[in-house]
Scaffold this motif. Structure first.
Motif, PDB file in Angstrom:
ATOM      1  N   ASN A  72      44.608  51.552  35.582  1.00 52.01           N
ATOM      2  CA  ASN A  72      43.249  51.424  35.044  1.00 52.01           C
ATOM      3  C   ASN A  72      43.140  50.241  34.095  1.00 52.01           C
ATOM      4  O   ASN A  72      42.142  49.510  34.083  1.00 52.01           O
ATOM      5  N   ASN A  73      44.171  50.081  33.274  1.00 50.63           N
ATOM      6  CA  ASN A  73      44.180  48.970  32.334  1.00 50.63           C
ATOM      7  C   ASN A  73      44.183  47.636  33.075  1.00 50.63           C
ATOM      8  O   ASN A  73      43.459  46.702  32.711  1.00 50.63           O
ATOM      9  N   ASP A  75      43.072  47.217  36.151  1.00 52.01           N
ATOM     10  CA  ASP A  75      41.749  47.075  36.776  1.00 52.01           C
ATOM     11  C   ASP A  75      40.708  46.612  35.766  1.00 52.01           C
ATOM     12  O   ASP A  75      39.838  45.778  36.081  1.00 52.01           O
ATOM     13  N   LEU A  76      40.777  47.181  34.541  1.00 55.22           N
ATOM     14  CA  LEU A  76      39.832  46.790  33.503  1.00 55.22           C
ATOM     15  C   LEU A  76      39.991  45.325  33.121  1.00 55.22           C
ATOM     16  O   LEU A  76      39.016  44.614  32.884  1.00 55.22           O
ATOM     17  N   ILE A  77      41.242  44.893  33.075  1.00 59.62           N
ATOM     18  CA  ILE A  77      41.491  43.485  32.754  1.00 59.62           C
ATOM     19  C   ILE A  77      40.902  42.585  33.836  1.00 59.62           C
ATOM     20  O   ILE A  77      40.231  41.592  33.553  1.00 59.62           O
ATOM     21  N   SER A  79      38.530  43.470  35.959  1.00 58.91           N
ATOM     22  CA  SER A  79      37.069  43.605  35.912  1.00 58.91           C
ATOM     23  C   SER A  79      36.493  42.770  34.782  1.00 58.91           C
ATOM     24  O   SER A  79      35.430  42.156  34.917  1.00 58.91           O
ATOM     25  N   SER A  80      37.210  42.771  33.653  1.00 58.00           N
ATOM     26  CA  SER A  80      36.747  41.982  32.513  1.00 58.00           C
ATOM     27  C   SER A  80      36.709  40.498  32.865  1.00 58.00           C
ATOM     28  O   SER A  80      35.761  39.786  32.528  1.00 58.00           O
TER      29      SER A  80
END
Length: 284
Positions: A72-73, A75-77, A79-80
């Motif tokens: 998730n981290n 993916d968030l990176i 996505s960011s």
């Protein structure tokens, strides 16, 4: 002697038997204690095994959750990063859209200015016509419709019934109109003939279309030949009875529908030239 030996043997046997029972009791007690200890250890062992199994399950769940959190981290990176790119592109697109809107607003403003100028010219033309022709005659109506100046002249002022010969009285009114037209060489003048719905047919006229067109061309000839209007400005048109002012249900209404409209308007190509000129000014 034999008796003595037997007695001694019995005593010895008795002594030996007493020692074995005591030792046996001790051993039995020791065995029970050991068994109890073994049972207690077994219970503790089973408890530890169960606890170990639970801890292993918890560890596996935590490891799985940790992997999910890592994913998730990540993916968030990602996505960011994507959002940063999208936000940058969005800001650029928004700026382009705003710039386009500003350009459109400026174009609209320029077009509005051009239309305002046209309206000002139209208003001045109406004022000039009303001053020249006069507004007291109920058979003459001057107004603005759809951005053009219209002079509506009743049929009885221009022609005799069923005729397309222009009357002498009409030539006086047309002379005043011609004066205004001649002062506006950049304008066009359309003459529309309108009839009522009463059919007409004779040796000269085929129908109401024919009558409306011949009346229009008769006025064009008067404006050109007698009053000096440039023929390039003149456009004859016949509308027959298809655009009535009122229902053709009474003599009065039919009389109102028999009319000639003189439409004075800027030349369309010149109007577009005026707009194009304003558009070119925007790029400077």
């Amino acid at each position: 002697m034999r008796k003595t030996v037997l007695v001694l043997s019995a005593l010895a046997l008795t002594a030996t038997s007493c020692v074995s029972k005591k030792k046996f009791a001790e051993l039995e007690a020791k065995n029970k204690e050991t068994q109890d200890l073994l049972n207690s250890c077994t219970v503790k062992l089973n408890s530890c095994l169960e606890e170990k199994s639970g801890l292993n399950a918890t560890l596996a769940a935590l490891q799985s959750e940790n992997e999910n959190l890592k994913k998730n981290n990540s993916d968030l990176i990602n996505s960011s990063k994507e959002m940063t790119v999208l936000t940058t592109k969005g800001a650029q697109n928004l700026e382009k859209s705003l710039e386009s809107l500003r350009e459109k607003d400026l174009k609209i403003s320029r077009l509005q200015d051009a239309l305002t100028k046209k309206d000002s010219v139209t208003l001045a033309l109406v004022t000039s016509l009303k001053r020249e022709v006069g507004i007291d005659d109920p058979d003459i109506n001057i107004n603005v419709e759809k951005g053009v100046v219209m002079i509506s002249i009743a049929d009885n002022l221009l022609f005799k019934s069923g005729s397309y010969d222009v009357s002498d009285r009409a030539k006086g009114v047309l002379g005043k109109v011609a004066k205004v037209i001649n002062s506006k060489p950049d304008f066009e003048c359309m003459i529309e003939g309108h009839t009522d719905n009463v059919p007409i047919k004779n040796a000269v006229l085929l129908d109401n279309w024919d009558l409306s067109v011949k009346r229009s061309t008769s006025i064009v000839r008067v404006l050109q030949n007698d009053l000096g209007v440039n023929p390039k400005q003149l456009i004859p048109a016949g509308r027959s009875y298809f655009i009535p002012l009122n229902d053709n249900d009474t003599p009065e209404n039919r009389a109102k529908n028999r009319r000639t409209r003189i439409i004075i308007m800027p030349k369309i190509d010149q109007f577009y030239d005026m707009i194009e000129k304003e558009m070119k000014n925007m790029s400077k």
